[in-house]
Scaffold this motif. Structure first.
Motif, PDB file in Angstrom:
ATOM      1  N   GLN A 154       0.800  -1.356  -0.072  1.00 18.93           N
ATOM      2  CA  GLN A 154       0.040  -0.165   0.304  1.00 18.93           C
ATOM      3  C   GLN A 154       0.348   0.985   0.091  1.00 18.93           C
ATOM      4  N   GLN A 155       0.693   1.567  -1.326  1.00 21.98           N
ATOM      5  CA  GLN A 155       1.988   2.656  -0.977  1.00 21.98           C
ATOM      6  C   GLN A 155       0.580   4.774  -1.141  1.00 21.98           C
ATOM      7  N   LYS A 156       1.072   5.446  -0.931  1.00 24.25           N
ATOM      8  CA  LYS A 156       0.288   7.231  -1.075  1.00 24.25           C
ATOM      9  C   LYS A 156       1.317   7.588  -2.642  1.00 24.25           C
ATOM     10  N   ASP A 172      -4.295   6.675  -1.970  1.00 26.31           N
ATOM     11  CA  ASP A 172      -3.715   5.629  -1.635  1.00 26.31           C
ATOM     12  C   ASP A 172      -3.878   4.443  -2.674  1.00 26.31           C
ATOM     13  N   SER A 173      -2.532   3.558  -2.464  1.00 26.01           N
ATOM     14  CA  SER A 173      -2.804   2.801  -3.854  1.00 26.01           C
ATOM     15  C   SER A 173      -2.336   1.623  -3.806  1.00 26.01           C
ATOM     16  N   TYR A 174      -2.619   0.490  -4.124  1.00 24.04           N
ATOM     17  CA  TYR A 174      -2.413  -0.576  -4.474  1.00 24.04           C
ATOM     18  C   TYR A 174      -1.315  -0.791  -5.249  1.00 24.04           C
ATOM     19  N   LEU A 191      -6.039   1.507  -4.264  1.00 25.69           N
ATOM     20  CA  LEU A 191      -6.344   0.707  -2.507  1.00 25.69           C
ATOM     21  C   LEU A 191      -7.694   0.862  -3.113  1.00 25.69           C
TER      22      LEU A 191
END
Length: 103
Positions: free
Chosen positions: A4-6, A32-34, A56
């Motif tokens: 999980q990364q912004k 927020d991304s997956y 995400l």
């Protein structure tokens, strides 16, 4: 496994009306991304990984992909995918990433 990364993205801000669209300029978004390794290729000297970034909250919404390359540790008990995630988390870009364990 995934991360999980912004991420920050630039996009057009558009005001939509029933009869026209008005361009309002560029805007930077943070969401927020997956992040998942989608492809892995290479040999004992170099591994190339392709990451796919998704929203995400809705993993069917693809954002973009990005390539990375690392040198695998042939003495490690970890497979190349695990080593790929370890490599990514060592990068400044992913220093605040959180592991997502998939079942």
């Amino acid at each position: 496994m995934a991360l999980q990364q912004k991420v920050k993205m630039n996009g057009q801000k558009v005001l939509q009306t029933s009869f026209t669209s008005i361009y309002m300029g560029e805007e930077e978004y943070s969401l927020d991304s997956y992040v998942r390794i989608e492809n892995l290729n290479g040999n004992k000297e170099s591994i190339s990984i392709t990451l796919h970034f998704y929203v995400l909250s809705d993993r069917s919404k693809f954002l973009y992909s990005k390539q990375y390359e690392f040198t695998p540790d042939m003495e490690s008990n970890e497979n190349f995918i695990k080593q790929g995630y370890q490599y990514l988390k060592a990068l400044t870009e992913f220093e605040n990433a959180v592991d997502i364990l998939e079942v």
